[in-house]
Motif scaffolding. Sequence first.
Motif: not given
Length: 259
Positions: A61, A64, A69, A160, A167, A170-171, A174-175
């Motif tokens: 995060g 990010y 972001a 980004y 991008y 990373t998401l 992270a999830a």
Amino acid sequence: MGSHAAESDWWRDSQESILPRDGTVIEQTLFVKLGRWQWWFLVVLNVFFVLVGQSAAVLLGRFYYDQGALIAVNDDSGGPTGVSKGKYILGFICTIGASALYSLLLSLMQLSFQKVLKKETFSVVLEMQIYTALVATCAATIGLFASGEWRSLNGEMENYGKGQVSYVMTLVWAAVAWQICSVGVVGLIFVVSSLFSNVISTLSLAVTPIAAVIIFHDKMNGVKVIAMLLALWGFASYIYQNYLDDSKARKKLADAREP
């Protein structure tokens, strides 16, 4: 032999103390079959999931936001740029409220295991995690479209810093990291208690700054040191209180068996 028998009885009693009182005989038998090392293995594994998952998710995060972001963070002030003082205070209050609600959520989750589901099996633990994640995903998706922020996703991806592929990755990771953390949180509630799960979650506050110093080369300022000390203090206090309660239980057990 006598000490070994007493130790075995204490271990059985400690397991029975965390069993659901109104569970079925089969479920209780399966739970009691967990031996000492199996129980400790589950505890250590779930602690590892919580610490690694939460630390990785927070660091991702941070990465990010550093790449442009949504919100920019000024390292010198520690506050977000472009946000009014009133909104900053409101965000601070909401953060404190979210922390309290998180602790309440863990307690309600344990209560649901014991009073609503009335069983504590690994399949129920996974179902609990899947259903809560599904509800959270639906709520977040509805909020994304209701607020209109979905229109800015394309521009956010194009601007980004590390590119569009970074991008998305990373998401995604992270999830995944948050899901690993959530599995550990629910697993600790299942194996030990909601209080212990909350303590381990707080302990990650001492792990994340150290990881940020290593990975992002952050400076270890006074706020981070205080947060680490408070997290370690809370963890040490829990362990010490658990040690006192355990010693008292052992003494009562030994006194009860004296002729």
